[in-house]
Write an enzyme that holds these catalytic residues in place. Structure first.
Site, PDB file in Angstrom:
ATOM      1  N   GLY A   1       0.813  -1.215   0.000  1.00  0.00           N
ATOM      2  CA  GLY A   1       0.000   0.000   0.000  1.00  0.00           C
ATOM      3  C   GLY A   1       0.841   1.257   0.000  1.00  0.00           C
TER       4      GLY A   1
ATOM      5  CB  ILE B   1      -3.828  -1.595  -3.094  1.00  0.00           C
ATOM      6  CG1 ILE B   1      -3.673  -0.147  -2.604  1.00  0.00           C
ATOM      7  CG2 ILE B   1      -2.808  -2.511  -2.443  1.00  0.00           C
ATOM      8  CD1 ILE B   1      -2.366   0.520  -3.003  1.00  0.00           C
TER       9      ILE B   1
ATOM     10  CD  GLN C   1      -4.187   0.088 -38.581  1.00  0.00           C
ATOM     11  OE1 GLN C   1      -4.668   0.447 -37.512  1.00  0.00           O
ATOM     12  NE2 GLN C   1      -4.621   0.514 -39.748  1.00  0.00           N
TER      13      GLN C   1
ATOM     14  N   GLY D   1      -6.990  -5.642 -38.345  1.00  0.00           N
ATOM     15  CA  GLY D   1      -8.063  -4.878 -38.961  1.00  0.00           C
ATOM     16  C   GLY D   1      -9.314  -4.851 -38.101  1.00  0.00           C
ATOM     17  N   GLY D   2     -10.470  -5.029 -38.720  1.00  0.00           N
ATOM     18  CA  GLY D   2     -11.730  -4.994 -37.985  1.00  0.00           C
ATOM     19  C   GLY D   2     -11.801  -6.058 -36.909  1.00  0.00           C
TER      20      GLY D   2
ATOM     21  CD  GLU E   1       5.726  -2.123  -9.488  1.00  0.00           C
ATOM     22  OE1 GLU E   1       6.431  -1.401  -8.781  1.00  0.00           O
ATOM     23  OE2 GLU E   1       5.244  -3.198  -9.104  1.00  0.00           O
TER      24      GLU E   1
ATOM     25  CB  THR F   1       4.427   7.550 -14.950  1.00  0.00           C
ATOM     26  OG1 THR F   1       5.339   8.574 -14.492  1.00  0.00           O
ATOM     27  CG2 THR F   1       3.206   7.530 -14.039  1.00  0.00           C
ATOM     28  CB  SER F   2       6.743   6.573 -19.499  1.00  0.00           C
ATOM     29  OG  SER F   2       6.223   5.295 -19.833  1.00  0.00           O
TER      30      SER F   2
END
Length: 391
Positions: A123, A156, A345, A348-349, A372, A374-375
Site C-alpha cells: 500500500g 492496490i 491494425q 483490422g476490424g 511501478e 510512470t514513463s
C-alpha cells in the site's frame, strides 16, 4: 550475460506448459466476468512460482530474480492479469517482508505467501500521492503498544481477495528534523477492525486482476507490526520498486511477444486481394519492426534482471540496477503499447472485436506505462543516473 542458462530455459518450458493448460483456456471468461481466479493461486504456489526468490527455510526455492522474470514473461504472454498477480504477489507482497521483516514477521507470514495459500499487498499509492509518493497522507501514531492507522490507499493489487492476509502500508509516523514527514511501513492484517477494502475498480484492462482502494479508520495493530526501521518506510519501498520495475518489464515483454506471434500468424494466413497480407510491405515491415522492439525489450529486461542477481551476490552496485531497471521498464512498456497498436491494425476490424485476444492485449497494455512508476518517472530516474541536474 545475454543468454539464459539451460536451467532457466527448462523452467521457461514448465511455466509455458502451465500457462497453456491452466490459464489460456479460461482467459476470455475471466476477462469477460472481471473475475479474479483465486483457485489458480495455490496451483501457482504448488509450481513454486511464489517461492522462487524466497529461502528454503520459508518453503521457497532460494532461486534468482531472473527465474521470476522468466515466469512473469511466460504468464504475461498468455494473460497479463495472471502475470501481474505473480509479479505483485512476489515483488510487492513477499519481498518487503523478506527484505525488511524481522525473523518473527518472516516466520509468521512467509510460509503461506510462498506456498500460494495467501497473498499480500503493498500500500503505497494514495488518491493524492501517486508519482509523488512522498506526499503520503496516511498517518500512523503510536498509542501504547499499538499503531493506530488512519488514511486511504488507491489502486492496490491483490488487496481484496479472499486469501489476502496482510497489506503493508506506508504512513506518516512523525516529522524529521528537517521538517519533512517521517514515513514508516506498517503491516495491517486483513480483517482488522477499521480496515475497509473498497469495491473493486472498473478498469480498462487487467480485468482478472484484483485491484481495490483501501481505507483505514482508527485501525489498531501491534507495535511489532512495524516493518523495518521507523522512518525508513519510504526508502524501503523505493528499493522494492526498483525490482518491481524489472518485473513489469518482463510482463511487458510477454505481452509484446504475444502480439508478435499473433501478428506473424495473421500476416501468413489472412488473405486479401488474392494473397497473404504479409506479402505487403506495409504489413511485413510493421511486423519486422515489432520483432526488433521485442528483442530489444527482452535483452534490456534480462540485463536488468542479471544485474539485480549480480548485485545480490555483491558484484554490482545498486545504482547500476536502478538505472537498468528504469531503462528496461521505459522501453519495454512503450514497446508493449506500440505492439498492441500494431497488432490491432494488422488484424483490422477483427482486432476491434473482443473475440480476438488482440483486443484484450490493447486494453491491458496502457497500465504498463503507469504502474511501478510512470514513463515520466523512469525518464527522471534515468536522467539522474546520467548525472543531469534534474529536480
Amino acid at each position: 550475460m545475454f543468454e539464459l542458462s539451460e536451467e532457466h530455459e527448462d523452467f521457461r518450458r514448465v511455466v509455458r506448459e502451465f500457462a497453456a493448460e491452466r490459464v489460456a483456456p479460461h482467459v476470455a471468461q475471466w476477462d469477460e466476468e472481471h473475475r479474479f481466479p483465486v483457485e489458480l493461486v495455490p496451483e501457482m504456489g504448488d509450481l513454486g512460482l511464489f517461492g522462487l526468490v524466497a529461502p528454503e527455510e520459508y518453503g521457497g526455492a532460494g532461486g534468482d530474480f531472473t527465474s521470476l522474470c522468466v515466469a512473469i514473461e511466460e504468464l504475461g504472454r498468455v494473460d497479463q492479469s495472471v502475470g501481474i498477480t505473480l509479479s505483485a504477489g512476489v515483488g510487492l507482497g513477499i519481498n518487503p517482508i523478506l527484505t525488511f521483516g524481522s525473523t518473527e514477521q518472516k516466520e509468521r507470514w512467509l510460509p503461506d505467501l510462498v506456498a500460494g495459500r495467501a497473498l499480500a499487498a503493498f500500500g503505497l499509492t494514495e488518491p493524492e500521492a501517486g508519482s509523488d509518493a512522498g506526499a503520503t497522507r496516511t498517518r500512523a501514531r503510536l498509542d501504547g503498544d499499538a499503531w493506530v492507522v488512519d488514511g486511504a490507499k488507491a489502486f492496490i493489487t491483490n488487496s481484496g481477495t479472499s486469501i489476502t492476509s496482510v497489506v503493508t502500508v506506508t504512513a506518516r509516523t512523525g516529522e524529521r528534523p528537517d521538517g519533512r514527514p517521517e514515513i514508516s511501513a506498517v503491516m495491517v492484517p486483513s480483517g482488522t477492525p477499521g480496515f475497509t477494502v473498497e469495491p473493486a475498480y472498473r478498469k480498462l484492462g487487467w480485468h482478472a486482476s484484483d485491484t481495490h482502494g483501501l481505507s483505514f479508520d482508527g485501525v489498531r495493530v501491534p507495535a511489532g507490526n512495524l516493518l523495518g526501521e521507523r522512518g525508513r518506510g519510504f526508502h524501503q519501498f523505493l528499493a522494492i520498486l526498483d525490482d518491481g520495475r524489472i518485473a513489469i518489464s518482463a510482463l511487458a515483454v510477454g505481452l509484446a511477444q504475444a502480439c508478435l506471434e499473433a501478428c506473424t500468424e495473421q500476416a501468413r494466413t489472412r488473405v486479401a486481394f488474392g494473397r497473404p497480407i504479409g506479402a505487403n510491405q506495409g504489413v511485413s515491415f510493421a511486423v519486422a519492426d515489432l520483432a526488433v522492439a521485442v528483442e530489444a525489450a527482452r535483452l534490456l529486461t534480462y540485463k536488468a534482471a542479471w544485474l539485480k542477481d549480480e548485485h545480490t551476490a555483491g558484484r554490482r552496485s545498486l545504482a547500476e540496477v536502478k538505472q537498468a531497471a528504469a531503462i528496461a521498464k521505459l522501453h519495454s512498456s512503450t514497446a508493449a503499447v506500440d505492439a498492441t497498436r500494431v497488432a490491432t491494425q494488422v488484424f483490422g476490424g477483427s482486432g476491434f472485436i473482443e473475440e480476438y485476444p488482440v483486443a484484450r492485449f490493447y486494453r491491458d497494455a496502457k497500465i504498463l506505462e503507469i504502474g511501478e512508476g510512470t514513463s515520466e518517472v523512469q525518464r527522471l530516474v534515468i536522467a539522474r543516473g546520467l548525472g543531469l541536474p534534474v529536480d
